[in-house]
Scaffold this active site. Structure first.
Site, PDB file in Angstrom:
ATOM      1  N   SER A 134      -7.577  -7.069  19.492  1.00  0.00           N
ATOM      2  CA  SER A 134      -6.597  -6.000  19.249  1.00  0.00           C
ATOM      3  C   SER A 134      -6.268  -5.979  17.757  1.00  0.00           C
ATOM      4  O   SER A 134      -7.171  -5.809  16.939  1.00  0.00           O
ATOM      5  CB  SER A 134      -5.349  -6.217  20.111  1.00  0.00           C
ATOM      6  N   THR A 135      -5.015  -6.179  17.386  1.00  0.00           N
ATOM      7  CA  THR A 135      -4.608  -6.096  15.983  1.00  0.00           C
ATOM      8  C   THR A 135      -5.439  -7.031  15.105  1.00  0.00           C
ATOM      9  O   THR A 135      -5.511  -8.224  15.355  1.00  0.00           O
ATOM     10  CB  THR A 135      -3.117  -6.452  15.843  1.00  0.00           C
TER      11      THR A 135
ATOM     12  N   HIS B 270      -8.603  -2.672  21.248  1.00  0.00           N
ATOM     13  CA  HIS B 270      -7.526  -1.685  21.352  1.00  0.00           C
ATOM     14  C   HIS B 270      -7.582  -0.774  20.130  1.00  0.00           C
ATOM     15  O   HIS B 270      -7.337  -1.225  19.006  1.00  0.00           O
ATOM     16  CB  HIS B 270      -6.165  -2.380  21.425  1.00  0.00           C
TER      17      HIS B 270
ATOM     18  N   MET C 221      -2.336  -8.646  19.226  1.00  0.00           N
ATOM     19  CA  MET C 221      -0.959  -8.788  19.671  1.00  0.00           C
ATOM     20  C   MET C 221      -0.890  -8.742  21.193  1.00  0.00           C
ATOM     21  O   MET C 221      -1.681  -8.065  21.839  1.00  0.00           O
ATOM     22  CB  MET C 221      -0.120  -7.659  19.091  1.00  0.00           C
TER      23      MET C 221
ATOM     24  N   ASP D 209      -3.043  -9.364  26.532  1.00  0.00           N
ATOM     25  CA  ASP D 209      -4.162  -8.758  27.252  1.00  0.00           C
ATOM     26  C   ASP D 209      -5.428  -9.583  27.040  1.00  0.00           C
ATOM     27  O   ASP D 209      -5.799  -9.897  25.909  1.00  0.00           O
ATOM     28  CB  ASP D 209      -4.379  -7.324  26.764  1.00  0.00           C
TER      29      ASP D 209
END
Length: 375
Positions: free
Chosen positions: A197-198, A223, A316, A319
């Protein structure tokens, strides 16, 4: 908790006002100033000493990426880019992430009547995350950027040869119900499943650059907004020895290929006879994400089983952590990125905490570890 001081840099007075209203609505954020262009921003960085910048990409006199290069070289600090939802905007945004920008948000629409609260929540969340990124992490990212400019990947892509190859709070049970997993999956080829993600766009790049073109197939859930997933796949295809594409429904999964989930669909792996195929799912978000890493990991668990390798990188939230744990519990090799090299040690940190990661290691060692597990 002290307030996060933010400087907003954007040539549009309307956007500056909108972003100021959104950020000031958070009790833990203080907008200390705004700037209409990078020259104005340069002086205000010195006098206002903000913790985080929001930086527009397209501005007169000097574009955001040029300003970011100077900033990261002379005065590294956390930056959240404000990008347009276009292919050009995506390409420039990925360059900014290369340079060390922590994250990005898309340009707010003038008419935010129905999306104001969601957009406000997103930018406030990303600004507060950016404020936690250390100067050392930013310096390391900028140094990697400079190093990559002056060096070649470990495996130089053969682009001609690649072109000729055959081609909300719901949990994962809402998409793929849990069921008993077979003890044996036969001698089918391996599949590497990777979630991030991030900070993940850069972390994924660092891993793919180190893998040879004959690596087992890789399925990736990152993401990312829907408009950015195809440009991201195309960008990775130019730097990787493997063939990188945005996954299509029904597409066969082949060794030497990487399949990236579209930004608005869950990516599943399905067995069709003796082969694996990509299956795209338009179901609801899981763990607030669509695509969801947990959904992809669960499908790999049930379809590929012990022939899989699980990888979770910077991001972050949580997940993917539970899905990685399910994979490890049946004997799959799993690896998580360590805290020091992660932009945000949320997803890999949670995976580590619950015992989902067999190995926890720096980003530059992940590809080597994957290859050590390849049969």
């Amino acid at each position: 908790m002290s307030k996060v001081k933010v400087l907003i840099v954007d040539d549009s007075s309307l956007v500056r006002q909108m972003l100021s209203d959104m950020l000031d609505s958070d009790p833990f954020i203080e907008v200390v100033g705004t700037a209409s262009d990078p020259y104005d921003a340069r002086e205000k960085v010195k006098t206002l000493r903000p913790d985080v910048l929001t930086l527009d990409i397209e501005m007169p006199r000097m574009d955001g990426v040029t300003f970011l290069k100077n900033l990261m070289r002379l005065h590294p600090m956390p930056v959240v880019m404000v990008s347009t939802l276009t292919e050009k905007g995506a390409d420039i945004t990925f360059e900014a992430l290369d340079l060390g920008a922590v994250d990005f948000v898309t340009k707010p629409k003038i008419d935010l009547e129905h999306t104001f609260e969601a957009y406000s929540l997103e930018i406030r969340r990303k600004v507060k995350i950016a404020a936690k990124v250390s100067k050392e992490q930013l310096v390391r990212q900028y140094e990697r950027y400079v190093q990559n400019l002056n060096s070649k990947p470990a495996f130089k892509p053969n682009l001609a040869a690649k072109a000729d190859r055959v081609p909300d709070k719901l949990n994962v049970d809402a998409i793929i119900p849990s069921k008993p997993v077979p003890k044996s999956f036969g001698k089918t080829h391996q599949v590497i499943a990777l979630g991030a993600s991030t900070g993940g766009t850069e972390a994924i790049k660092e891993v793919l650059m180190r893998l040879p073109e004959n690596t087992p197939p890789i399925v990736i859930t990152q993401h990312i907004p829907a408009a950015f997933s195809l440009p991201f796949a195309n960008r990775m295809d130019t730097i990787a020895a493997m063939r990188v594409v945005q996954a299509e429904d029904g597409q066969e999964i082949l060794p030497g290929w990487v399949y990236i989930a579209p930004g608005d669909r869950h990516l599943l792996v399905e067995k069709q006879g003796a082969k694996y195929i990509c299956r795209l799912n338009d179901g609801p978000p899981v763990n607030r994400h669509k695509p969801s890493v947990d959904v992809m990991f669960r499908s790999v668990l049930q379809t590929v089983g012990t022939n899989a390798i699980g990888v979770i990188l910077t991001g972050m939230g949580a997940d993917g952590a539970q899905g990685l744990k399910e994979l490890r519990e049946i004997g799959v090799h799993t690896v998580a990125q360590d805290e020091k090299t992660s932009v945000v040690w949320g997803m890999p940190g949670e995976a580590t905490k619950i015992g989902a990661a067999e190995e926890v290691m720096p980003l530059d060692k992940v590809a080597e570890k994957i290859l050590s597990w390849v049969k």
